[in-house]
Design an enzyme around this catalytic site. Structure first.
Site: not given
Ligand code: NAP
Ligand code: GCO
Length: 265
Positions: A145, A158
């Site tokens: 990500s 996250y």
């Protein structure tokens, strides 16, 4: 010298791929010749996924499995190997996000994100590597990500998970490269999927969500990316064409990481 981007004769297992990025990557790999296997937590989503693949002309094999459950993962990998064949390509795609300010997030919520986004790629990779070693080749692609490199408000769990996934990628490369196993990451930018739908919702007055405008200003292409735009990079990392690429995170972000952001007009 012919460069081999083909996945003919290969079996690709893409986790959490009933829809979204996983579905797009699996569809691209099918176009390159791979046989597709995917999982989801719920049977109804697996059934929906199989129907969606069929509609795309892909005869995919679907399994119900929670990737955080090591016993279930080992059983599922055994079933896949028996019913479809040994896994040549693993895409650790399944993932969740919780957007909560860190000091308001419970430890249980933090752990849940780490469990799916970091522990699960460890569990699934561990389940497939022995067979890849036996057969002298394997490809593992971890879906990282922007948050493998950058932080932002409300995504502490996250970002911690995706930063860890970047280093797990490098460690699998380090430990298993000698068995001709390549483990790389794909770091998508901001992609139009259900996971980011809340960030793109129109405001009551019909205007764009502030975060939507923010991402458009942070992306040189001045747009969100589409899941299908990840398929080509994934096929490259799954093919023999990338046998000398290992431990690399390929950012497919439209240039976000290279760009300070749109200057005020
Ligand atoms: P998504 O639309 O939310 O899809 C996630 C998929 O993972 C769903 O099929 C979900 O199944 C599955 N899943 C979640 N927990 C699972 C578990 N414990 N076991 C098995 N399957 C599970 O997400 P996405 O946008 O396609 O993202 C896919 C991956 O790309 C994620 O790792 C995400 O972090 C990453 N990513 C996304 C973006 C983006 O902008 N969208 C950007 C960078 C990275 P259920 O529907 O049953 O929950
Ligand atoms: C967010 C988004 C991002 C994307 C992606 C960016 O809330 O910032 O969900 O985290 O999912 O990971 O690369």
């Amino acid at each position: 010298m012919s460069v081999n981007f083909s996945l003919e004769g290969k079996i690709a297992f893409v986790t959490g791929a009933s829809y979204g990025i996983g579905f797009a990557i699996a569809s691209g790999m099918a176009q390159a010749g791979a046989k597709i296997v995917f999982n989801d937590i719920k049977q109804e989503l697996v059934d929906k996924g199989i129907a969606a693949y069929k509609e795309a002309g892909i005869d995919a094999h679907g399994y119900v499995c929670d990737v955080t459950n090591e016993e279930a993962v080992n059983e599922t990998v055994e079933k896949i190997t028996k019913e479809v064949g040994p896994i040549d390509i693993l895409v650790n795609n399944a993932g969740i996000i919780k957007r909560i300010p860190m000091c308001e997030m419970t430890a249980a919520e933090f752990r849940q994100v780490i469990d799916v986004d970091l522990n699960a790629p460890f569990i699934v990779s561990k389940a497939v590597i022995p067979s890849m070693i036996e057969r002298g080749h394997g490809k593992i692609i971890n879906i990282c990500s922007m948050m493998s490199e950058l932080g932002r408000e409300t995504v502490s769990a996250y970002a911690a998970a995706k930063g860890g996934l970047k280093m797990l990628t490098r460690n699998i490369c380090s430990e298993y490269g000698k068995y001709n196993i390549q483990c790389n990451g794909i770091g998508p930018g901001y992609i139009e999927t259900p996971q980011t739908a809340p960030l793109r919702e129109r405001q009551p007055d019909g205007s764009r969500h502030p975060f939507d405008s923010f991402i458009v200003a942070k992306t040189p292409a001045e747009r969100w990316l589409k899941p299908e735009e990840l398929a080509g990079p994934a096929v490259f990392l799954a093919s023999e064409a990338s046998d000398a690429v290992n431990g690399h995170i390929l950012y497919v972000d439209g240039g976000i990481l290279a760009y300070i952001g749109k200057q005020p007009q």
